[in-house]
Design an enzyme around this catalytic site. Structure first.
Site, PDB file in Angstrom:
ATOM      1  N   ARG A 167       0.844  -1.207   0.000  1.00 19.38           N
ATOM      2  CA  ARG A 167       0.000   0.000   0.000  1.00 19.38           C
ATOM      3  C   ARG A 167       0.872   1.247   0.000  1.00 19.38           C
ATOM      4  O   ARG A 167       0.966   1.967   0.982  1.00 19.38           O
ATOM      5  CB  ARG A 167      -0.976  -0.064   1.159  1.00 19.38           C
ATOM      6  CG  ARG A 167      -2.039  -1.107   0.826  1.00 19.38           C
ATOM      7  CD  ARG A 167      -3.206  -1.091   1.709  1.00 19.38           C
ATOM      8  NE  ARG A 167      -4.371  -1.561   0.966  1.00 19.38           N
ATOM      9  CZ  ARG A 167      -5.544  -1.799   1.506  1.00 19.38           C
ATOM     10  NH1 ARG A 167      -5.726  -1.604   2.786  1.00 19.38           N
ATOM     11  NH2 ARG A 167      -6.539  -2.226   0.774  1.00 19.38           N
ATOM     12  N   GLN A 212      -0.791   2.324  -6.047  1.00 20.21           N
ATOM     13  CA  GLN A 212      -2.230   2.524  -5.814  1.00 20.21           C
ATOM     14  C   GLN A 212      -3.100   1.988  -6.950  1.00 20.21           C
ATOM     15  O   GLN A 212      -4.147   1.405  -6.711  1.00 20.21           O
ATOM     16  CB  GLN A 212      -2.523   4.006  -5.594  1.00 20.21           C
ATOM     17  CG  GLN A 212      -2.820   4.291  -4.141  1.00 20.21           C
ATOM     18  CD  GLN A 212      -2.909   5.770  -3.821  1.00 20.21           C
ATOM     19  OE1 GLN A 212      -2.950   6.607  -4.714  1.00 20.21           O
ATOM     20  NE2 GLN A 212      -2.931   6.075  -2.549  1.00 20.21           N
ATOM     21  N   ASP A 229      -3.827  -1.758  -6.712  1.00 21.91           N
ATOM     22  CA  ASP A 229      -4.361  -2.250  -5.434  1.00 21.91           C
ATOM     23  C   ASP A 229      -5.724  -2.934  -5.611  1.00 21.91           C
ATOM     24  O   ASP A 229      -6.781  -2.312  -5.510  1.00 21.91           O
ATOM     25  CB  ASP A 229      -4.460  -1.064  -4.467  1.00 21.91           C
ATOM     26  CG  ASP A 229      -4.794  -1.503  -3.059  1.00 21.91           C
ATOM     27  OD1 ASP A 229      -5.234  -2.660  -2.876  1.00 21.91           O
ATOM     28  OD2 ASP A 229      -4.632  -0.692  -2.137  1.00 21.91           O
ATOM     29  N   SER A 234      -8.244  -2.962  -2.603  1.00 24.22           N
ATOM     30  CA  SER A 234      -9.056  -1.746  -2.484  1.00 24.22           C
ATOM     31  C   SER A 234     -10.151  -1.707  -3.542  1.00 24.22           C
ATOM     32  O   SER A 234     -11.300  -1.396  -3.237  1.00 24.22           O
ATOM     33  CB  SER A 234      -8.184  -0.498  -2.650  1.00 24.22           C
ATOM     34  OG  SER A 234      -7.425  -0.295  -1.507  1.00 24.22           O
ATOM     35  N   TYR A 266      -3.266   0.385   8.970  1.00 27.01           N
ATOM     36  CA  TYR A 266      -4.240  -0.654   9.323  1.00 27.01           C
ATOM     37  C   TYR A 266      -4.544  -0.605  10.819  1.00 27.01           C
ATOM     38  O   TYR A 266      -3.790  -0.023  11.606  1.00 27.01           O
ATOM     39  CB  TYR A 266      -3.666  -2.037   9.000  1.00 27.01           C
ATOM     40  CG  TYR A 266      -3.662  -2.370   7.527  1.00 27.01           C
ATOM     41  CD1 TYR A 266      -4.833  -2.662   6.854  1.00 27.01           C
ATOM     42  CD2 TYR A 266      -2.465  -2.405   6.820  1.00 27.01           C
ATOM     43  CE1 TYR A 266      -4.829  -2.975   5.513  1.00 27.01           C
ATOM     44  CE2 TYR A 266      -2.453  -2.714   5.467  1.00 27.01           C
ATOM     45  CZ  TYR A 266      -3.643  -3.006   4.818  1.00 27.01           C
ATOM     46  OH  TYR A 266      -3.643  -3.320   3.492  1.00 27.01           O
TER      47      TYR A 266
HETATM   48  P1  NAD Z   1      -9.283  -3.608   6.381  1.00 23.46           P
HETATM   49  O1  NAD Z   1     -10.107  -4.285   5.354  1.00 23.46           O
HETATM   50  O2  NAD Z   1      -8.071  -4.284   6.918  1.00 23.46           O
HETATM   51  O3  NAD Z   1     -10.250  -3.251   7.631  1.00 23.46           O
HETATM   52  C1  NAD Z   1     -11.451  -2.571   7.457  1.00 23.46           C
HETATM   53  C2  NAD Z   1     -11.650  -1.567   8.571  1.00 23.46           C
HETATM   54  O4  NAD Z   1     -11.913  -2.218   9.810  1.00 23.46           O
HETATM   55  C3  NAD Z   1     -10.428  -0.662   8.833  1.00 23.46           C
HETATM   56  O5  NAD Z   1     -10.808   0.681   8.652  1.00 23.46           O
HETATM   57  C4  NAD Z   1     -10.078  -0.974  10.277  1.00 23.46           C
HETATM   58  O6  NAD Z   1      -9.594   0.160  10.976  1.00 23.46           O
HETATM   59  C5  NAD Z   1     -11.397  -1.424  10.837  1.00 23.46           C
HETATM   60  N1  NAD Z   1     -11.320  -2.182  12.097  1.00 23.46           N
HETATM   61  C6  NAD Z   1     -10.417  -3.127  12.466  1.00 23.46           C
HETATM   62  N2  NAD Z   1     -10.664  -3.556  13.720  1.00 23.46           N
HETATM   63  C7  NAD Z   1     -11.761  -2.883  14.148  1.00 23.46           C
HETATM   64  C8  NAD Z   1     -12.499  -2.896  15.359  1.00 23.46           C
HETATM   65  N3  NAD Z   1     -12.172  -3.676  16.378  1.00 23.46           N
HETATM   66  N4  NAD Z   1     -13.575  -2.079  15.444  1.00 23.46           N
HETATM   67  C9  NAD Z   1     -13.916  -1.239  14.433  1.00 23.46           C
HETATM   68  N5  NAD Z   1     -13.249  -1.196  13.257  1.00 23.46           N
HETATM   69  C10 NAD Z   1     -12.183  -1.994  13.129  1.00 23.46           C
HETATM   70  O7  NAD Z   1      -8.821  -2.166   5.918  1.00 23.46           O
HETATM   71  P2  NAD Z   1      -8.854  -1.474   4.485  1.00 23.46           P
HETATM   72  O8  NAD Z   1     -10.234  -1.050   4.197  1.00 23.46           O
HETATM   73  O9  NAD Z   1      -8.216  -2.360   3.493  1.00 23.46           O
HETATM   74  O10 NAD Z   1      -7.951  -0.177   4.702  1.00 23.46           O
HETATM   75  C11 NAD Z   1      -7.269   0.136   5.875  1.00 23.46           C
HETATM   76  C12 NAD Z   1      -6.437   1.391   5.682  1.00 23.46           C
HETATM   77  O11 NAD Z   1      -5.533   1.307   4.600  1.00 23.46           O
HETATM   78  C13 NAD Z   1      -7.233   2.652   5.421  1.00 23.46           C
HETATM   79  O12 NAD Z   1      -6.610   3.705   6.120  1.00 23.46           O
HETATM   80  C14 NAD Z   1      -7.070   2.899   3.982  1.00 23.46           C
HETATM   81  O13 NAD Z   1      -7.255   4.259   3.645  1.00 23.46           O
HETATM   82  C15 NAD Z   1      -5.648   2.477   3.820  1.00 23.46           C
HETATM   83  N6  NAD Z   1      -5.361   2.190   2.410  1.00 23.46           N
HETATM   84  C16 NAD Z   1      -4.229   2.726   1.853  1.00 23.46           C
HETATM   85  C17 NAD Z   1      -3.960   2.465   0.515  1.00 23.46           C
HETATM   86  C18 NAD Z   1      -2.733   3.021  -0.153  1.00 23.46           C
HETATM   87  O14 NAD Z   1      -2.046   3.833   0.426  1.00 23.46           O
HETATM   88  N7  NAD Z   1      -2.428   2.573  -1.350  1.00 23.46           N
HETATM   89  C19 NAD Z   1      -4.796   1.680  -0.228  1.00 23.46           C
HETATM   90  C20 NAD Z   1      -5.935   1.146   0.373  1.00 23.46           C
HETATM   91  C21 NAD Z   1      -6.204   1.416   1.711  1.00 23.46           C
END
Ligand code: NAD
Length: 384
Positions: free
Chosen positions: A126, A131, A134, A137, A232
């Site tokens: 990530r 991006q 990904d 995402s 994360y």
């Molecule tokens: P994920 O699928 O791993 O998790 C989904 C969500 O569940 C996350 O927001 C996490 O904080 C939340 N979560 C975990 N435990 C929890 C709990 N106990 N209670 C409530 N919520 C909880 O995460 P994701 O959607 O793949 O993305 C996570 C992060 O990565 C985000 O900040 C996203 O913006 C970032 N991201 C960055 C890039 C990049 O830079 N290329 C790309 C995609 C996502």
């Protein structure tokens, strides 16, 4: 070099790894593209459209694989009896698909033994440069959207407010737990459907994003932000988890639709909706659990099934992106072609293992497992 696209073999997989528009970008880069006949059919793309873009159509799997340097797929090779997809590959061929290498050591070992160079679309780092590759995402976006539609479809009531001669209908309330990529899209979709939306995430950073979508962010008294360096979530302490459960319990009893998306990479999903919480909800309410593959966010979830408990429906779909195969494929195709073009130089694969993207996504090469996190998970060293 010949790049080949195989049809998907799993019954619940309707996506295709490459859409016709993707053929054009590969052909422009000097690659030959071959599509197994009918591979795009279920996603809405006909053989003729691929041909128009410069691909050739292979009548069957063996013709598609014959002479191929790179094979593109969505799902990991099917190793179920009667469908030995790894056995069809030859030493020296490269495969790019979802692989879940951290949880599928047998598949990884088989790919290594077969001499296949494999890249996992679920391991794209990530970082900004990656991006557009990904796939987690892009597909999470599709899943979040579809989860809101699925939930609305199973509800026994409207989500939007209606003012009619037959009375005023109050808007439904949706609660989204986990506001990452899928959760934010579920919030946006539930809002578009007219629901009043509340959301919670352990990462304080998402509050602003949730509010910008017109939803209310529920705040728990967390001692410290539960976000790791990679963006994360971290696993919560017992005390923190209890605070989170108390917060959810105090809001869930009035929710009509609950969509849960909370995940912690490499760990089982946290339980956020207990049996007692389900029992506090009104009959006819719906929970869509997107974390079913890692155990589920609801205590009563059964992956791939619809559980009805005290009149509350709990859905845990196995492959939501595949239910919108046209756009899910279009996005995946952009992800996979961007990765492939990054790996190709002058029409051939050229792998620099010092490169973060190659090191992060290449799982097997030269008969060995080369991916540090996979090796570490297999107990064979490497650094994560
Ligand atoms: P994920 O699928 O791993 O998790 C989904 C969500 O569940 C996350 O927001 C996490 O904080 C939340 N979560 C975990 N435990 C929890 C709990 N106990 N209670 C409530 N919520 C909880 O995460 P994701 O959607 O793949 O993305 C996570 C992060 O990565 C985000 O900040 C996203 O913006 C970032 N991201 C960055 C890039 C990049 O830079 N290329 C790309 C995609 C996502």
């Amino acid at each position: 070099m010949k790049v080949t696209v195989l049809g998907e073999t799993r019954a619940d997989e309707h996506r295709v790894a490459l859409v016709p528009a993707g053929v054009k970008s590969l052909v422009s880069a000097g690659l030959q593209v071959s599509i197994q006949s009918g591979a795009g059919e279920e996603a809405g793309f006909r053989d003729a459209e691929y041909e128009e873009m410069g691909a050739t159509i292979a009548p069957d799997v063996s013709a598609a694989l014959d002479g191929a340097g790179v094979i593109l797929k969505v799902a990991a090779p099917d190793t179920a009896e009667g469908s030995d997809e790894v056995g069809q590959l030859s030493s020296g061929q490269a495969l790019i698909s979802f692989l879940s290498p951290l949880t599928e050591p047998d598949l990884v070992n088989r790919l290594a033994a077969a001499g296949v160079t494999s890249f996992a679309m679920d391991q794209i780092p990530r970082i900004t440069r990656a991006q557009r590759m990904d796939a987690l995402s892009s597909q999470a976006n599709v899943a979040g959207y579809k989860a809101a539609l699925l939930g609305a479809d199973h509800l026994n009531k409207f989500l939007p407010m209606f003012m009619t001669a037959a009375g005023t209908i109050r808007p439904g309330k949706a609660m989204i737990l986990g506001a990452g990529v899928a959760g934010l899209q579920a919030i946006a979709t539930a809002r578009r459907l007219g629901a009043v939306v509340e959301a919670f995430d352990v990462r304080a950073a998402v509050k602003e994003q949730v509010e910008s979508l017109g939803a209310k962010f529920l705040e728990a008294e967390m001692e410290a932000d539960a976000e790791d360096e990679g963006g994360y979530a971290k696993e919560l302490s017992e005390d923190q988890h209890q605070k989170e459960l108390d917060l959810i319990a105090s809001h869930i009893d009035t929710a009509d639709l609950v969509i849960t998306t909370a995940q912690i990479p490499g760990r089982p999903a946290p339980v956020l909706v207990t049996r007692a919480m389900v029992e506090s909800m009104r009959p006819g309410s719906v929970i869509v659990d997107l974390a079913g593959a890692t155990g589920g966010n609801c205590e009563l979830t059964r992956f791939g099934e619809v559980v009805v408990h005290n009149g509350v429906k709990i859905l845990a779909p196995t492959n939501l992106p595949s239910d919108l195969p046209y756009h899910a494929s279009e996005m995946y195709s952009k992800n996979i072609t961007t990765l492939l073009l990054d790996l190709v130089e002058e029409g051939e694969l050229s792998l620099d293992f010092e490169d973060e993207i190659v090191a992060g996504t290449c799982i097997t090469h030269g008969g060995k497992v080369v991916h540090a996190r996979t090796l570490e998970r297999m107990g064979q060293g490497g650094s994560a």
